[in-house]
Design a protein around this motif. Structure first.
Motif, short mmCIF file in Angstrom:
data_model
loop_
_atom_site.label_atom_id
_atom_site.label_comp_id
_atom_site.label_asym_id
_atom_site.label_seq_id
_atom_site.Cartn_x
_atom_site.Cartn_y
_atom_site.Cartn_z
N GLN A 559 0.83 -1.21 0.00
CA GLN A 559 0.00 0.00 0.00
C GLN A 559 0.86 1.26 0.00
OE1 GLN A 559 -3.12 0.40 -0.83
NE2 GLN A 559 -4.34 0.33 1.04
N GLY A 560 1.99 1.22 0.72
CA GLY A 560 2.85 2.40 0.79
C GLY A 560 3.35 2.86 -0.57
N PRO A 561 3.94 2.00 -1.40
CA PRO A 561 4.38 2.43 -2.73
C PRO A 561 3.26 2.97 -3.61
CG PRO A 561 5.44 0.38 -2.14
CD PRO A 561 4.42 0.65 -1.08
N TYR A 562 2.04 2.43 -3.46
CA TYR A 562 0.92 2.96 -4.24
C TYR A 562 0.62 4.40 -3.85
CZ TYR A 562 -4.01 3.99 -5.17
OH TYR A 562 -5.18 4.61 -5.52
N VAL A 563 0.51 4.66 -2.55
CA VAL A 563 0.24 6.02 -2.09
C VAL A 563 1.39 6.94 -2.48
CG1 VAL A 563 -0.30 7.45 -0.09
CG2 VAL A 563 -1.10 5.08 -0.17
N ALA A 564 2.63 6.46 -2.35
CA ALA A 564 3.79 7.27 -2.73
C ALA A 564 3.79 7.56 -4.22
CB ALA A 564 5.07 6.55 -2.33
N ALA A 565 3.38 6.60 -5.04
CA ALA A 565 3.34 6.82 -6.48
C ALA A 565 2.32 7.90 -6.85
CB ALA A 565 3.00 5.52 -7.20
N LEU A 624 -5.59 0.70 7.07
CA LEU A 624 -4.97 0.52 5.75
C LEU A 624 -5.97 0.75 4.63
CD1 LEU A 624 -2.54 -2.51 6.18
CD2 LEU A 624 -2.00 -0.11 5.80
N ALA A 625 -7.23 0.36 4.84
CA ALA A 625 -8.26 0.64 3.84
C ALA A 625 -8.46 2.14 3.68
CB ALA A 625 -9.57 -0.04 4.23
N GLN A 626 -8.44 2.87 4.80
CA GLN A 626 -8.57 4.32 4.73
C GLN A 626 -7.37 4.94 4.02
OE1 GLN A 626 -10.91 6.26 5.29
NE2 GLN A 626 -10.09 8.31 5.63
N LEU A 627 -6.18 4.38 4.23
CA LEU A 627 -4.98 4.88 3.55
C LEU A 627 -5.14 4.75 2.04
CD1 LEU A 627 -2.04 5.91 3.75
CD2 LEU A 627 -1.31 3.51 3.89
N VAL A 630 -7.75 7.37 0.74
CA VAL A 630 -7.22 8.73 0.66
C VAL A 630 -6.39 8.90 -0.61
CG1 VAL A 630 -5.62 10.33 1.74
CG2 VAL A 630 -7.30 9.13 3.13
N ALA A 631 -5.57 7.91 -0.91
CA ALA A 631 -4.76 7.99 -2.13
C ALA A 631 -5.64 7.96 -3.38
CB ALA A 631 -3.75 6.85 -2.17
N MET A 632 -6.74 7.21 -3.31
CA MET A 632 -7.64 7.11 -4.45
C MET A 632 -8.27 8.46 -4.78
SD MET A 632 -10.99 4.68 -4.87
CE MET A 632 -11.80 5.54 -3.52
N LEU A 633 -8.53 9.29 -3.75
CA LEU A 633 -9.10 10.61 -4.01
C LEU A 633 -8.16 11.45 -4.85
CD1 LEU A 633 -10.59 11.44 -0.49
CD2 LEU A 633 -11.80 10.61 -2.50
N ARG A 657 7.50 6.12 1.22
CA ARG A 657 7.97 4.84 0.69
C ARG A 657 8.95 4.15 1.66
NH1 ARG A 657 9.34 6.87 -3.58
NH2 ARG A 657 7.49 6.51 -4.87
N GLU A 658 9.87 4.94 2.19
CA GLU A 658 10.85 4.38 3.12
C GLU A 658 10.21 3.99 4.45
OE1 GLU A 658 15.07 5.67 5.32
OE2 GLU A 658 14.05 7.04 3.94
N SER A 659 9.31 4.82 4.94
CA SER A 659 8.70 4.56 6.24
C SER A 659 7.78 3.35 6.21
CB SER A 659 7.93 5.80 6.71
OG SER A 659 8.81 6.88 6.94
N THR A 660 7.02 3.18 5.15
CA THR A 660 6.15 2.00 5.08
C THR A 660 6.96 0.72 4.95
OG1 THR A 660 5.88 2.46 2.70
CG2 THR A 660 4.13 3.21 4.19
N HIS A 661 8.11 0.81 4.27
CA HIS A 661 8.98 -0.37 4.19
C HIS A 661 9.49 -0.75 5.59
CE1 HIS A 661 11.94 -3.20 2.67
NE2 HIS A 661 12.87 -2.57 3.38
N LYS A 662 9.95 0.26 6.33
CA LYS A 662 10.40 0.00 7.70
C LYS A 662 9.24 -0.40 8.61
CE LYS A 662 14.40 3.12 7.50
NZ LYS A 662 15.04 4.33 8.07
N GLY A 663 8.08 0.21 8.39
CA GLY A 663 6.91 -0.14 9.19
C GLY A 663 6.49 -1.58 8.99
N ALA A 664 6.56 -2.07 7.74
CA ALA A 664 6.23 -3.47 7.49
C ALA A 664 7.19 -4.40 8.24
CB ALA A 664 6.26 -3.76 6.00
N LYS A 665 8.47 -4.03 8.24
CA LYS A 665 9.45 -4.84 8.98
C LYS A 665 9.15 -4.82 10.47
CE LYS A 665 14.43 -5.32 9.80
NZ LYS A 665 15.78 -4.75 9.53
N ALA A 666 8.75 -3.67 11.00
CA ALA A 666 8.41 -3.58 12.42
C ALA A 666 7.21 -4.45 12.76
CB ALA A 666 8.13 -2.11 12.79
#
Length: 741
Positions: A559-565, A624-627, A630-633, A657-666
């Motif tokens: 989801q993070g890369p999609y919102v970042a894109a 995550l669905a709300q995330l 928001v990007a869809m808007l 992009r970087e934070s969601t990657h680290k967040g997934a690892k967390a």
């Protein structure tokens, strides 16, 4: 969930009968193919060969009922051929029990691993192993075994020929998939009238995308109305959300909101009309009132800014989807409404690599169309082998399933041979037929098979005792049982297994076996096979519950890369190598579907959660669905080339992009993710004078990420000296503080 409740729920689902749309013509066609094969085999080779070849035609017809977008003749031929190979190899080793047992273990393990390539291949492979256990006992020589195998191939060819010669609702499944996607968006538009932030399940769009992938042969024959409507429908969804959401400019109440409700109602009517036309292959009967709603001249004075742009794009896209569905002549389409229908590909992507989110976006709307291709059956073999190799590791649920089913099949065969019941293959046959990679399906199918077997055997036995049918009459009763099974197949496992039990009794009776030779041991060995399957899952499980954190982390990582894109698209619209929003969205959808499937399986499992409670899972899912919403808007208003750049969006996208990657690892490591980098990028953004809508959306993104951290902050507080938990401070805890504990 306790074991008692889990067993109760799975048993109830196993014997449940669902209300489904029946397809009698397809059932009659499958039964006709079976009747042709039985009659031909009886005439040429006798009852034993007829019983063996009938299994080939029977299984080939079952394969054509599976949920697959491939041409049905291919499925029938592949099923009949693979069963023939399995039967012939099995007969060559049946005289030497250790060798046959080794073949059974290898063949069953391979069938279990084939689930990695998809449920259709897995089901065909498992059924072939199960039926092989019966058919290897029918020939008496190698020559006869070869003849029986050849007739099984003929059975598959007969079923394939009937599908070609007598098509029933050609392209029906593909039409239904596309129509369901449009109908889902129509329902979404209606719900947005009352709930401007309503959620949308993209599963129908995903199904329509899967259906849009066709083989080269299918591509030459696909109806025109199935070519471009899905690509347009994909672009309608974010526009609907953008038009309805108050955050994009329309107040919650007032004249503008009333106008938006009118537009959404008209959009729903047009989408329903297009869905009905595609489903039935008819011209679109577009409601004139719905079309007139978008032509109201005073709309520009009611809606301004982003809502007006959304209305304009929605008008264009709706006209395009109506035209593509075949209902509106070209001359009747209003000016400005043309230009995207015929450029929309079946995949909704252009050859430039960037999906046109609206007409003219980045200049890709008129790119050359492409078609999503599906490999032929022969080309699918290396892909299936690659998928199986990818799952061949110790922690894979597919590998654990293959190990379970091969061990149970060998154990059941040994026990069935050792017990003085005769026909010992019924035990491993039952185990192979009921075992699936997940708990709920295995247990529910075991209950359904046992209950269905008892009912089917009882009915068939009563008919045999009352009528004492001969060879021809037994064959006719077998065909009737198969026809009833084809008709009721989609209503549940209980009805299916009852019909199969009756079919086998009649078919073996046609081969000369008395009902007293098959019925008692069949019931007892079926019970033993079902119990072995259930015991194996309890002893060597592959629970989904402990993996929920990993599934959630995968969803966040996608989801993070999609919102970042999406935010990156606003940074510099003139850049040619723009982020692939469409590709990132598809990846996020796949991860979301995997999460929901995992939650559904975990809900039925009799195990406690390990690190992610149901409440935490629900709250994290909502965040995550709300995330994604928001990007869809923002996706609904991606800038065209030459639009004003928003440089802070690039920094925000990189931080996200970087934070969601680290967040997934967390999340995988059972820690609470933090969003310091995202917060710093947003703080720096607020000091610059840029697009307020994009900046406000970035604030919403940070809010949803914070909600995700709060949902996962489920650490147990330390106990006081008197054994009670200390009082929690008012308000939510800071995710940053939670991560340091």
């Amino acid at each position: 969930m306790s074991w008692r409740r889990a067993l109760k729920d799975t048993a109830r689902s196993g014997i449940a009968v669902e209300k489904k749309r029946l397809e009698p013509l397809i059932a009659v066609r499958g039964a006709a193919g079976l009747a042709i094969v039985i009659a031909l085999s009886l005439w040429l080779f006798g009852p034993a060969a007829a019983a063996s070849s009938a299994f080939g035609a029977f299984q080939a017809a079952i394969a054509t009922f599976q949920r697959s977008w491939r041409p049905r003749p291919e499925l029938a031929i592949a099923s009949g051929t693979s069963l023939a190979v399995s039967t012939f190899l099995g007969y060559l080793t049946i005289s030497k029990e250790p060798l046959f047992l080794a073949l059974l273990v290898v063949w069953t393990f391979a069938a279990g691993m084939s689930w990695a390539a998809g449920p259709t291949i897995g089901l065909i492979a498992s059924s072939n192993v199960a039926i092989m256990l019966v058919t290897v006992t029918l020939p008496t020589s190698v020559a006869q075994a070869a003849g029986h195998a050849a007739m099984m191939i003929v059975g598959g060819l007969v079923q394939a020929a009937l599908i070609v010669l007598f098509p029933v609702r050609r392209w029906g499944a593909h039409r239904d998939a596309l129509a369901d996607a449009l109908a889902a968006e129509a329902d979404y538009a209606r719900r947005l009238r009352h709930d401007p932030v309503a959620s949308f399940d993209p599963q129908p769009l995903m199904e329509a995308r899967n259906a849009a992938a066709v083989t080269p042969r299918q591509a030459r024959r696909r109806p025109a109305e199935l070519h471009g409507a899905r690509g347009i429908a994909e672009r309608i969804r974010p526009v609907l959300a953008s038009l309805a959401d108050p955050a994009m400019g329309v107040p919650a109440e007032g004249h503008a909101r009333d106008r938006v409700r009118e537009l959404l109602a008209s959009a729903a009517a047009l989408l329903d009309a297009a869905a009905h036309a595609i489903r039935h292959g008819e011209p679109v009967a577009a409601p004139p009132a719905a079309l007139a709603t978008f032509r109201t001249p005073d709309t520009g004075s009611i809606l301004t800014g982003a809502p007006y742009r959304a209305m304009t794009r929605l008008n264009t896209l709706l006209q395009d989807v109506v035209e593509t569905a075949g209902g509106t002549p070209q001359q009747d389409v209003p000016s400005g409404a043309r230009g995207t229908a015929h450029s929309a590909e079946s995949d909704g992507q252009s050859t430039s690599g960037r999906a046109p989110t609206h007409p003219g976006a980045r200049g890709t709307a008129h790119s050359a169309p492409t078609t999503r291709t599906r490999p032929t059956f022969l080309a699918l073999i290396p892909k299936a082998l690659k998928a199986m190799r990818g799952e061949l590791h110790r922690g894979s649920p597919i590998t654990r399933h293959a190990t379970r089913v091969s061990a149970v099949a060998a154990t059941g065969y040994i026990l069935g041979t050792w017990l003085p019941l005769g026909h010992g293959y019924w035990a491993p046959l039952t185990s192979v037929m009921v075992m699936r990679p997940d708990f709920s399906q295995t247990y529910s199918r075991a209950v359904a098979r046992l209950a269905g077997t008892v009912i089917g055997v009882a009915v068939a036995t009563g008919v045999v005792q009352a009528a004492t049918p001969g060879t021809l009459q037994s064959g006719t009763l077998a065909v009737a049982s198969a026809a009833l099974m084809y008709l009721l197949m989609r209503t549940g496992q209980f009805a299916t297994q009852a019909c199969i039990a009756a079919y086998v009794v009649f078919l073996l009776g046609m081969g000369g076996e008395e009902w007293t030779q098959t019925v008692p041991e069949r019931v007892l060995l079926t019970l033993m096979g079902g119990l072995l399957a259930m015991l194996a899952y309890a002893v060597y499980p592959a629970w989904e519950t402990p993996r929920l954190r990993t599934r959630l982390a995968d969803w966040l990582a996608a989801q993070g890369p999609y919102v970042a894109a999406v935010f990156g698209s606003y940074a510099d619209p003139s850049v040619r190598d723009a982020p692939d929003v469409r590709g990132a969205l598809l990846t996020a959808r796949t991860a979301r579907a995997a999460w929901h499937a995992a939650v559904a399986r975990a809900t039925a499992e009799p195990v406690r959660h390990r690190g992610l409670s149901r409440t935490a899972a629900d709250d994290a899912e909502d965040a995550l669905a709300q995330l994604g919403r928001v990007a869809m808007l923002l996706e609904a208003h991606l800038p065209e080339r030459g639009a004003t750049p928003v440089p802070p969006a690039a920094r925000f996208a990189d931080a996200l992009r970087e934070s969601t990657h680290k967040g997934a690892k967390a999340i995988r490591e059972r820690r609470v993710p933090t969003w310091d980098a995202v917060r710093e990028a947003l703080d720096a953004w607020e000091t610059e004078d840029t697009d307020a809508v994009v900046r406000n959306t970035a604030t919403l993104v940070l809010d949803t990420l914070t909600e995700l951290s709060e949902a996962l902050d489920t650490a147990v507080p330390p106990m006081t000296l008197d054994g009670t938990a200390p009082e929690k401070p008012d308000g939510p805890r800071d995710p940053k503080d939670s991560a340091t504990r």
